[in-house]
Design a protein around this motif. Structure first.
Motif: not given
Length: 141
Positions: A116-123
């Protein structure tokens, strides 16, 4: 999102921040204690940013700058406030801080297992640098 307020933490906020991290942050750090966070706020009073709604902490990020590089830690959003722009607002405030200080590049500490965090950082426009591996040594037992 107009009711969201971003501000720097004060010493009076530290117990609430630590309690917030227990419920909203993934994983813990050796410095996630009162003394560690107190040192951070004493050394750099603008580094620990809080997002508040109705006086309650709904998000945090540590935006540290050592004079050379910008570092982001402890981006956490309360589960009931996720996907409402809190992380985006916190990162915008952190990046504005870095720009004021002359920072040119930010890195983020992201747990590899926290998808979830990795997705947020990418976004948010951050990308992993696979050729770099962070090496860590605790300086206390």
């Amino acid at each position: 999102m107009s009711d969201l307020r971003i501000r720097a933490a004060t010493p009076a906020d530290l117990d609430a921040v630590l309690a917030f991290w227990k419920s909203a942050a993934e994983g813990t750090s050796i410095s996630d204690d009162r003394a560690g966070v107190e040192r951070l706020v004493d050394r750099d009073p603008e580094a620990l940013l809080l997002a508040e709604r109705s006086g309650d902490i709904v998000g945090t990020v540590v935006a540290g700058f050592d004079g050379w590089r910008c570092h982001l830690y402890r981006l956490a959003v309360h589960p009931g406030h996720r996907r409402r722009g809190v992380a985006t607002a916190l990162l915008a405030a952190a990046e504005e801080r870095f720009a004021r200080l002359g920072g040119r590049r930010a890195d983020a500490m992201v747990l590899t297992d926290n998808e979830r965090a990795r997705h947020a950082w990418r976004a948010a426009g951050y990308a992993p640098e696979e050729h770099w591996r962070r090496w860590v040594k605790p300086l206390t037992d």
